[in-house]
Design a protein around this motif. Structure first.
Motif, short mmCIF file in Angstrom:
data_model
loop_
_atom_site.label_atom_id
_atom_site.label_comp_id
_atom_site.label_asym_id
_atom_site.label_seq_id
_atom_site.Cartn_x
_atom_site.Cartn_y
_atom_site.Cartn_z
N GLY A 110 -42.97 -2.02 -52.95
CA GLY A 110 -43.66 -2.10 -54.53
C GLY A 110 -44.09 -0.59 -54.89
N LEU A 111 -42.90 0.13 -54.76
CA LEU A 111 -43.24 1.42 -55.13
C LEU A 111 -44.04 1.99 -56.32
N ILE A 115 -45.84 6.92 -56.49
CA ILE A 115 -46.99 7.83 -56.08
C ILE A 115 -47.30 7.84 -54.51
N ASP A 132 -38.72 -1.94 -54.98
CA ASP A 132 -39.41 -2.63 -56.11
C ASP A 132 -38.60 -3.69 -56.74
N VAL A 133 -39.19 -4.81 -57.20
CA VAL A 133 -38.52 -5.56 -57.94
C VAL A 133 -38.24 -5.31 -59.28
N ALA A 158 -36.78 -7.06 -53.37
CA ALA A 158 -38.08 -7.55 -53.08
C ALA A 158 -38.25 -7.29 -51.49
N PHE A 159 -39.45 -6.99 -51.24
CA PHE A 159 -40.09 -6.79 -49.76
C PHE A 159 -38.88 -5.59 -49.30
N ASN A 176 -49.03 -1.18 -51.76
CA ASN A 176 -50.22 -1.63 -52.74
C ASN A 176 -49.31 -2.80 -53.32
N GLU A 196 -46.34 -8.57 -63.04
CA GLU A 196 -45.65 -8.63 -61.83
C GLU A 196 -46.20 -7.84 -60.97
N ALA A 197 -46.89 -6.59 -61.46
CA ALA A 197 -47.36 -5.48 -60.55
C ALA A 197 -48.95 -6.10 -59.95
N1 SAM Z 1 -47.30 1.49 -55.42
C1 SAM Z 1 -47.56 1.76 -56.73
C2 SAM Z 1 -49.15 2.11 -56.88
O1 SAM Z 1 -49.91 2.02 -55.78
O2 SAM Z 1 -49.49 2.64 -58.11
C3 SAM Z 1 -47.64 0.29 -57.61
C4 SAM Z 1 -48.32 -0.81 -57.10
S1 SAM Z 1 -48.17 -2.10 -57.88
C5 SAM Z 1 -49.89 -2.98 -57.60
C6 SAM Z 1 -47.20 -3.21 -57.05
C7 SAM Z 1 -45.83 -2.96 -57.21
O3 SAM Z 1 -44.98 -3.88 -56.42
C8 SAM Z 1 -45.13 -3.20 -58.60
O4 SAM Z 1 -44.54 -2.37 -59.19
C9 SAM Z 1 -44.51 -4.51 -58.63
O5 SAM Z 1 -43.17 -4.51 -59.43
C10 SAM Z 1 -44.02 -4.47 -57.26
N2 SAM Z 1 -43.51 -5.83 -56.55
C11 SAM Z 1 -44.26 -6.91 -56.56
N3 SAM Z 1 -43.80 -7.82 -55.79
C12 SAM Z 1 -42.81 -7.21 -54.99
C13 SAM Z 1 -42.02 -7.67 -53.98
N4 SAM Z 1 -41.92 -8.73 -53.54
N5 SAM Z 1 -41.22 -6.65 -53.33
C14 SAM Z 1 -41.25 -5.49 -53.76
N6 SAM Z 1 -41.70 -5.05 -54.86
C15 SAM Z 1 -42.73 -5.73 -55.57
#
Ligand code: SAM
Ligand code: GLN
Length: 259
Positions: A110-111, A115, A132-133, A158-159, A176, A196-197
Motif C-alpha cells: 500500500g505504497l 513516503i 499498491d492496488v 494486492a498485498f 499503512n 480505497e486508501a
Molecule cells: N503508504 C501511504 C501512506 O502511508 O501515506 C499510503 C497509505 S493509504 C492509508 C493505503 C494504501 O494502500 C492506498 O494507496 C491503497 O490504494 C492501498 N491498498 C489498499 N488495499 C490494498 C491491498 N490489498 N494491497 C495493496 N495496496 C492496497
C-alpha cells in the motif's frame, strides 16, 4: 486587488493568512518572504480561484502538489492519500528494527505516495519492494522514488501478490493499510481522498484479516499502522504487540516472528 488586501479579505472569510501566503507564493513562483515584501503588487485572478478552492475544503497539499514527510518534500496528487503525521512513527519503528536486525529486503504494502518506502530506503539503505492496488498511487510512488534515486521495485497488485516468487527473501513487511470502518462519515476535507486508501470493511479490519490469513510470516517482522480502537482485536488476531503513537493512542502493530 493588491496582495495585502486579498490576504486580509480571505482571512476574514476564514482562510489562515499562512495558507493564503503559501498559495500566492506557489502561483507566482516566489518565496513567501518575497511576497510579503511586495504585497502591494496586483494579485492575479487565477490566484483567487485557488484561494476559493482551498476555502471550500479542498486539501492544500493537492493544490500545491507537494507534501512534507520526515523532513523531506514529496510529490502528491489527487487520488493518492495525503501522508499523516502518525506514519512518521511507523517509519521510526521500522528504522529501529532494520538497524537492530540488520535487514536488507523489505516490502511496503500500500505504497500510496511512497513516503514510507522512500524514507526507509534513504535512512537505512534497504532495498524496497512495494505494491499498491491503485495505478495513480504507483505512478506517484515511482515519481518520488526517482526524485530521490532509491533502489526499489514497485508493482501494481494486492498485498504481496506481485512478489510471490521472492516472498521468502523478504525480511520485513511494512504497511499503512486502509483501516477506517466503512460506516464512518468523513469530514469534508478527507472526502477528497481515495476511498480505497481509507476504508476496510465494517470494522476497518478487512486488510489485516486477509493479509494474516493469506501469508506465512514465519521468520519475518510485520509492522503495520492501525486504528486507535483496533489494538485489542489485532492483538487477538495476530498475537502481536501494540505500540502507542505520540498522542498516546494505540497506533502500531508489531508481529515479530524472528524471535
Ligand atoms: N503508504 C501511504 C501512506 O502511508 O501515506 C499510503 C497509505 S493509504 C492509508 C493505503 C494504501 O494502500 C492506498 O494507496 C491503497 O490504494 C492501498 N491498498 C489498499 N488495499 C490494498 C491491498 N490489498 N494491497 C495493496 N495496496 C492496497
Ligand atoms: N488516519 C487516517 C484517517 O483517519 C486513516 C489512514 C488509514 O486508513 N491508514 O484519516
Amino acid at each position: 486587488m493588491k496582495i495585502s488586501e486579498v490576504i486580509a479579505v480571505y482571512k476574514r472569510k476564514g482562510l489562515p493568512e499562512r495558507e493564503a501566503l503559501i498559495l500566492i507564493a506557489k502561483y507566482l513562483r516566489k518565496s513567501k518572504e518575497y511576497i510579503l515584501a511586495h504585497d502591494d503588487m496586483e494579485c492575479p485572478d487565477e490566484v483567487l480561484k485557488l484561494l476559493d478552492k482551498r476555502l471550500s475544503g479542498y486539501p492544500l497539499q493537492y493544490i500545491l502538489g507537494e507534501v512534507e514527510f520526515y523532513g523531506r518534500t514529496f510529490y502528491i496528487s489527487e487520488g493518492v492519500l495525503i501522508p499523516r503525521w502518525e506514519t512518521e512513527g511507523l517509519v521510526e519503528l521500522a528504522i529501529k528494527y532494520i538497524k537492530e536486525y540488520n535487514l536488507k529486503n523489505l516490502i511496503d504494502i500500500g505504497l500510496g505516495s511512497g513516503i514510507i518506502a522512500v524514507t526507509l530506503a534513504l535512512e537505512t539503505g534497504v532495498f524496497i519492494y512495494g505494491t499498491d492496488v491503485s495505478k495513480k498511487a504507483l505512478e506517484v510512488a515511482r515519481k518520488n522514488a526517482d526524485r530521490y534515486g532509491i533502489k526499489c521495485d514497485f508493482r501494481l497488485g494486492a498485498f504481496a501478490d506481485p512478489f510471490v516468487e521472492i516472498w521468502d527473501n523478504i525480511e520485513m513487511v511494512v504497511s499503512n493499510p486502509p483501516y477506517v470502518r466503512s460506516d464512518v462519515k468523513l469530514q469534508k476535507e478527507l472526502s477528497y481522498e481515495p476511498p480505497e486508501a481509507l476504508f476496510a470493511g465494517p470494522e476497518g479490519l478487512d486488510f489485516y484479516k486477509e493479509f494474516f490469513k493469506k501469508y506465512k510470516i514465519d521468520g519475518k517482522i510485520v509492522l503495520m499502522e492501525i486504528g486507535h480502537d483496533q489494538g485489542n482485536a489485532l492483538r487477538e488476531l495476530t498475537g502481536g504487540k501494540i505500540i502507542k503513537d505520540l498522542a498516546g493512542k494505540d497506533r502500531y502493530l508489531v508481529v515479530n516472528r524472528k524471535e
